[in-house]
Structures are given as structure tokens and as C-alpha cells.
Write a protein that holds these residues in place. Structure first.
Motif, PDB file in Angstrom:
ATOM      1  N   ASP A  20      20.559 -25.571  -0.855  1.00 51.66           N
ATOM      2  CA  ASP A  20      21.091 -26.489  -1.901  1.00 51.66           C
ATOM      3  C   ASP A  20      21.133 -27.916  -1.122  1.00 51.66           C
ATOM      4  O   ASP A  20      20.712 -28.982  -2.142  1.00 51.66           O
ATOM      5  N   GLU A  21      21.406 -27.801  -0.060  1.00 54.95           N
ATOM      6  CA  GLU A  21      21.467 -29.483   0.642  1.00 54.95           C
ATOM      7  C   GLU A  21      19.942 -29.973   0.529  1.00 54.95           C
ATOM      8  O   GLU A  21      20.139 -31.199   0.580  1.00 54.95           O
ATOM      9  N   VAL A  22      18.956 -29.216   0.902  1.00 51.79           N
ATOM     10  CA  VAL A  22      17.676 -29.588   1.043  1.00 51.79           C
ATOM     11  C   VAL A  22      17.586 -29.992  -0.489  1.00 51.79           C
ATOM     12  O   VAL A  22      16.481 -31.074  -0.787  1.00 51.79           O
ATOM     13  N   VAL A  23      17.508 -29.070  -1.589  1.00 58.36           N
ATOM     14  CA  VAL A  23      17.152 -29.342  -2.934  1.00 58.36           C
ATOM     15  C   VAL A  23      17.784 -30.708  -3.387  1.00 58.36           C
ATOM     16  O   VAL A  23      17.264 -31.743  -3.927  1.00 58.36           O
ATOM     17  N   TYR A  53      14.318 -21.888   8.653  1.00 62.85           N
ATOM     18  CA  TYR A  53      14.542 -23.292   8.703  1.00 62.85           C
ATOM     19  C   TYR A  53      13.078 -24.158   8.893  1.00 62.85           C
ATOM     20  O   TYR A  53      12.964 -25.218   8.358  1.00 62.85           O
ATOM     21  N   GLY A  54      12.228 -23.530   9.193  1.00 66.22           N
ATOM     22  CA  GLY A  54      11.045 -24.141   9.441  1.00 66.22           C
ATOM     23  C   GLY A  54      10.188 -24.149   8.037  1.00 66.22           C
ATOM     24  O   GLY A  54       9.681 -25.458   7.822  1.00 66.22           O
ATOM     25  N   GLU A  55      10.391 -23.508   7.033  1.00 64.12           N
ATOM     26  CA  GLU A  55      10.185 -23.742   5.850  1.00 64.12           C
ATOM     27  C   GLU A  55      10.626 -24.989   5.040  1.00 64.12           C
ATOM     28  O   GLU A  55      10.362 -25.678   4.371  1.00 64.12           O
ATOM     29  N   LEU A  56      12.159 -24.868   5.316  1.00 64.27           N
ATOM     30  CA  LEU A  56      12.890 -26.229   4.692  1.00 64.27           C
ATOM     31  C   LEU A  56      12.401 -27.442   5.492  1.00 64.27           C
ATOM     32  O   LEU A  56      12.302 -28.438   4.871  1.00 64.27           O
ATOM     33  N   GLU A  57      12.237 -27.596   6.798  1.00 65.00           N
ATOM     34  CA  GLU A  57      11.933 -28.765   7.620  1.00 65.00           C
ATOM     35  C   GLU A  57      10.593 -29.336   7.164  1.00 65.00           C
ATOM     36  O   GLU A  57      10.470 -30.458   6.837  1.00 65.00           O
ATOM     37  N   ALA A  58       9.846 -28.177   6.825  1.00 66.57           N
ATOM     38  CA  ALA A  58       8.287 -28.875   6.148  1.00 66.57           C
ATOM     39  C   ALA A  58       8.529 -29.606   5.072  1.00 66.57           C
ATOM     40  O   ALA A  58       7.646 -30.501   5.081  1.00 66.57           O
ATOM     41  N   LEU A  59       9.198 -29.507   4.216  1.00 66.40           N
ATOM     42  CA  LEU A  59       9.527 -30.129   3.126  1.00 66.40           C
ATOM     43  C   LEU A  59      10.025 -31.613   3.249  1.00 66.40           C
ATOM     44  O   LEU A  59       9.887 -32.397   2.520  1.00 66.40           O
TER      45      LEU A  59
END
Length: 201
Positions: A20-23, A53-59
Motif C-alpha cells: 500500500d505504501e508503494v501504491v 521487496y525486489g519487485e517493489l523496489e524496481a517500481l
């Protein structure tokens, strides 16, 4: 144990809160013009399905560090007034601490779907003659209309929160309705459409 391999951070699993934070960071980036609506839709879909985390950091890799900075302080008060016209507050806008809405025979649409929320409470004072106030609120936003006085009009609250749902914003509505009406409802579209900013039917 000594023989176990310790996974790198990028391989560790993320929680719903971290997704949610990344969204939210992506939504702010789109509001600032750093992402197009198409890019936002693509990244939101990946973020909500991310497991590590890797998938989120890439965004977020190509977005500047300023993205995570605190949002600007909201206005103390926003006043919306109209006689027989229509007022709309939608798109990306910052929710103030207080709002005053005065409608004679016109209408006001206040859409919180893409609104930037910086505090947990909003005091909304309304004065409705024969017009209408429509509140469109996404999941996580609660609406309390118990303090509204009604004469021959109506107040309809169609926003229900499931038990245990985290509340991002609580809207407390007060004031009076003569022969008009107040309606609070969810956006008329699916969850994915809401995240991709597709227009209402």
C-alpha cells in the motif's frame, strides 16, 4: 541455523501495508507528472501483485528520492458555494482539515477517489436547500452523517466498512438539508479500474 542461507532483502516477502505504501508513492508521482496514467496503471498492477521487496523496489528505481517526502500541509478550510450551478472537486487534490459546502438549488460533487489524504479526519459542514451534495469515497474512507438535520429532504449513506478495515480518512458531516439531499457512495467501478484511473461510466 549455521548451514541455512540467509536470503537477501530483495528476495524477502512484503506485507499488505508495504504494498500500500508503494501504491501511494506511485499515485503521488502520477499527480506530480512523473508518471503517465498508462505507466501508473501498469505499475499499480505490478505493485498489488508483488511478493518481494525486489519487485517493489524496481517500481520506484527511476523516481527521485523526493517522492517519499511528506506531502505539503493541507489547507485549513475549503469553501464551496453555488446557487443553481454545479461544483466539482475531483481528480488529484489535497483534502483540507475542514470543508464548508453551501448549495441553494445546484449540486456539488466531491470525489475522494484520487484525493491526497494527509490527516485522518475531515470536518464537512453542509447547507443544502433544494440541491444535492454527492460524496464519492474509495475504500478506507468512512462517512458519518449522524449530525445532519433533515427537513423534507434526505440523507443516504451507502458507504459501509468491513470490520477491521483500516480507516485512512473519517469524514464527519454536519449541517442541514431542507428539501435537497446528501448521498455518500463508492465509485461505480471495479477496484482495478479505480486504481487505473478509468473514468466513471
Amino acid at each position: 541455523m549455521s548451514g541455512d542461507l540467509v536470503p537477501e532483502r530483495r528476495d524477502l516477502r512484503v506485507s499488505h501495508e508495504e504494498r500500500d505504501e508503494v501504491v501511494e508513492q506511485l499515485r503521488v508521482a502520477a499527480g506530480d507528472g512523473r508518471l503517465t496514467m498508462d505507466e501508473l496503471g501498469e505499475r499499480l498492477e505490478v505493485a498489488l501483485a508483488a511478493r518481494t521487496y525486489g519487485e517493489l523496489e524496481a517500481l520506484l528505481r527511476d523516481l527521485p528520492p523526493a517522492l517519499a517526502a511528506p506531502a505539503a500541509a493541507p489547507k485549513e478550510l475549503i469553501q464551496l458555494k453555488t446557487g443553481s450551478g454545479q461544483i466539482r472537486r475531483d481528480g488529484v487534490w489535497t483534502v483540507p482539515r475542514r470543508m464548508e459546502v453551501e448549495i441553494s438549488s445546484g449540486s456539488a460533487v466531491i470525489d475522494f477517489t484520487q484525493a491526497v489524504i494527509t490527516q485522518r479526519d475531515l470536518d464537512l459542514s453542509v447547507s443544502v436547500g433544494s440541491g444535492q451534495v454527492l460524496l464519492i469515497v474509495p475504500p478506507g474512507v468512512a462517512v458519518d452523517v449522524d449530525s445532519v438535520t433533515v427537513r423534507s429532504g434526505s440523507v443516504r449513506q451507502r458507504v459501509q466498512l468491513e470490520p477491521g478495515t483500516p480507516i485512512k480518512l473519517r469524514i464527519t458531516v454536519s449541517g442541514s438539508v431542507k428539501s435537497g439531499n446528501i448521498l455518500a457512495r463508492r465509485p461505480r467501478r471495479g477496484f482495478w479500474d479505480w486504481l487505473r484511473r478509468r473514468p466513471l461510466p
